[in-house]
Every structure is written in structure tokens, then in C-alpha cells.
Write an enzyme that holds these catalytic residues in place. Structure first.
Site, PDB file in Angstrom:
ATOM      1  N   ASP A  49       7.005  -4.836   4.086  1.00  0.00           N
ATOM      2  CA  ASP A  49       6.239  -3.966   3.198  1.00  0.00           C
ATOM      3  C   ASP A  49       4.907  -4.593   2.757  1.00  0.00           C
ATOM      4  O   ASP A  49       4.873  -5.693   2.212  1.00  0.00           O
ATOM      5  CB  ASP A  49       7.092  -3.671   1.954  1.00  0.00           C
ATOM      6  CG  ASP A  49       6.556  -2.528   1.120  1.00  0.00           C
ATOM      7  OD1 ASP A  49       5.338  -2.315   1.075  1.00  0.00           O
ATOM      8  OD2 ASP A  49       7.375  -1.827   0.485  1.00  0.00           O
ATOM      9  N   SER A 103       2.455   1.135   2.506  1.00  0.00           N
ATOM     10  CA  SER A 103       3.780   1.712   2.305  1.00  0.00           C
ATOM     11  C   SER A 103       3.691   3.233   2.326  1.00  0.00           C
ATOM     12  O   SER A 103       3.216   3.816   3.288  1.00  0.00           O
ATOM     13  CB  SER A 103       4.386   1.159   1.005  1.00  0.00           C
ATOM     14  OG  SER A 103       5.770   1.374   0.965  1.00  0.00           O
TER      15      SER A 103
END
Length: 316
Positions: free
Chosen positions: A160, A45
Site C-alpha cells: 500500500d 490506494s
């Protein structure tokens, strides 16, 4: 310090955490000051974004952005709502701005080996991205479900990476690192800005409850029905005042985006703790950024300083 780390083949695992990830810049600055050369890096991320800039030799560019970030500049990256079926935005503008600042497009152009971690939406497995176009890999790694639409890379639909591997220590070891420095910014939940635990319905005793004519004393009964009616309306007025005071004191509930982002970060913090017990790094750096929200990107300087402080403490 430089001699102590020279032969260790140091790898860096940069964790997820949204705006808290600005702390990675402070950590990198401290490592450089101490003469510690990072030879491989993996990130999840926001950690993937910082890791890519580090591997491209463009940390100073990202630091300049962080130091001068305001809401006007933030809009260039995020003010794009596409409302697709699978997310609020497809991140096109974010990719364009990131690509322009990064100055490279392919993994093979990076000067330091780098991996970005995402999550395979179909299998639930971690996806380690190491070749091809860098931009879709970064976009996949940061794709908080519901906020960003998933990214298709080859046959896989990716979101993610923090959902399965918030701090990718294992990935860095697989890249050949003998000593892994992990930076975890997921711990600590930012304090509630609203009173989310307030009652879902008006409190007992407010106007929402049933209204009845009050019981009358013997004296009131002798005063007749008009007196009883007057008391009834006084009771209504008292309840309305209590209701107004109650709802003025009660804060609003979080919106959908707040619930979504906060829920993901709580989950990532739990996963990060569990994984580092099974896959402990050689050195753990935990910047104290628990008061910084996931989307508080304008608080970069505060996060960077927290990264410097935590790195110095850990290295000592």
C-alpha cells in the site's frame, strides 16, 4: 471559473482511505461542473483506483457501481480468502472485476496521464508506477499489509502506497502540474464501535478475586458454622452476579482485521499531515468522512456527497 483555471495545467492528487475514497467521485463531479479540466492525476490506494477510472474516461461506470453497491455485490470483489503466508487474500477476484469494469489494461491506453503510488517493501521508498500493466499497479497501491499479499512488479515487492505517501502531491508536480488540487480523506478516525478500552481482566471485587469466609460477628459465631457457610455462599452469589453484569456491559475487543486496518489508517493520517506541510498543494479538499470506516464500502453515497460539499467549499 473556467477561464480562471484554463491556463493552470491542473493536476489532481487523490489520497488513500479505503471506502472514504468514494468521496473522490463527488470531488470529480464538482470539478467537472465548475469547468475545471484535470490534465494529470496521481493516486494512492483507493485514490489510485478512482484516478485510473478517471484517466480511462470510465468515472460514470465506477459511480454506477458506488450508487448501487450492496453486500451481495461487494462479495464479488472481496469474498476471497486465500490465507497465503503474506496476506489474507491475493486479490485475484478484485483484479478481475476491476479490469472488466475499467476496460483498459495498459497505462498507455489511458486518455489522461496517470500514476499509481505504492511502497517498496524492501527499501521503504515510494514506488511511482507509470507504465506497463495497469492492474498489478492498482493491486500494489491498495495492498494493505496483512490484508492483501504484496505484489511483485519487476524486482520490487510492493504494498500500500499510503504507508509513505497517502496524498501524492509531489508526484503530481513531477508530472508537470502547475496547480495541484489535493483530496485528503484520511483525516478523522471513525468513532469506536466497540469499547476497546475495557479492562483486560475482570474488575476488582468480582468472583475472580480470592474468596474468604466472611468475618463473623459475635451473634453469628454463636449461630454456628452452618450460618457462616450460608453467608459464604451468599457472598459467592453476589460476586457471580457482579461478574455477569460486568461482562454483559463490556463490549467485545476488535478482531485482528479491525486492528490492522485501523492502525494503518491512523498512521496514514499522521503521514499525510506531515507531508502536506512539507509539500503543500495549491488547493486542499478535505471531505468530512471521519465517521466512515475503511471497509464501509456500502456507504458510497454518503462519502460522495461529502466530496461534493468539500469541493464546493474549497473552490469558493
Amino acid at each position: 471559473m473556467r477561464r480562471q483555471w484554463r491556463k493552470r495545467r491542473v493536476g489532481l492528487a487523490l489520497g488513500s482511505g479505503g471506502a472514504r475514497g468514494w468521496a473522490h467521485l463527488g470531488v470529480l463531479e464538482t470539478l467537472q461542473e465548475r469547468g475545471i479540466d484535470v490534465e494529470v492525476v496521481a493516486g494512492t490506494s483507493m485514490g489510485a483506483v478512482v484516478g485510473a477510472f478517471f484517466s480511462a474516461g470510465r468515472v460514470s461506470t465506477l459511480r454506477d457501481l458506488a450508487m448501487n453497491l450492496d453486500w451481495k455485490r461487494l462479495r464479488r470483489f472481496f469474498w476471497e480468502i486465500s490465507l497465503s503466508r503474506s496476506g489474507l487474500t491475493d486479490g485475484r477476484r478484485l483484479l478481475e472485476e476491476t479490469s472488466r469494469m475499467l476496460g483498459v489494461r495498459e497505462f498507455r491506453e489511458l486518455s489522461v496521464p496517470f500514476r499509481a503510488v505504492a511502497t517498496d517493501l524492501a527499501s521503504g521508498a515510494e514506488a511511482v508506477l507509470s507504465s506497463g500493466n495497469l492492474m498489478p499497479a492498482l493491486r500494489a497501491s491498495i495492498s494493505i499489509p496483512g490484508l492483501f499479499s504484496p505484489v511483485r512488479i519487476g524486482p520490487r515487492l510492493l504494498v500500500d502506497g499510503g504507508l509513505v505517501n497517502p496524498v501524492p502531491v509531489n508526484v503530481v508536480r513531477d508530472m508537470g502540474a502547475k496547480t495541484v488540487i489535493a483530496v485528503d480523506v484520511s483525516q478523522g478516525t471513525e468513532p469506536d464501535k466497540t469499547n476497546w478500552s475495557g479492562p483486560a481482566i475482570p474488575p476488582e471485587g468480582t468472583v475472580a478475586g480470592p474468596l474468604h469466609l466472611p468475618r463473623q460477628s459475635d451473634a453469628e459465631e454463636s449461630a454456628g458454622p452452618l450460618q457462616a457457610l450460608e453467608h459464604y455462599f451468599e457472598d459467592v452469589e453476589r460476586r457471580v452476579r457482579r461478574l455477569k453484569a460486568s461482562w454483559q456491559a463490556r463490549e467485545t475487543r476488535p478482531d485482528m482485521l479491525e486492528v490492522l486496518v485501523r492502525s494503518v489508517r491512523i498512521m496514514e493520517a499522521q503521514i499525510a499531515r506531515a507531508r502536506r506541510k512539507a509539500e503543500p498543494p495549491d488547493l486542499l479538499i478535505e471531505p468530512q468522512v471521519g465517521t466512515i470506516g475503511t471497509l464501509d464500502f456500502q456507504r458510497a453515497q454518503e462519502a460522495m456527497e461529502a466530496g461534493r460539499v468539500a469541493a464546493r467549499r474549497a473552490l469558493e
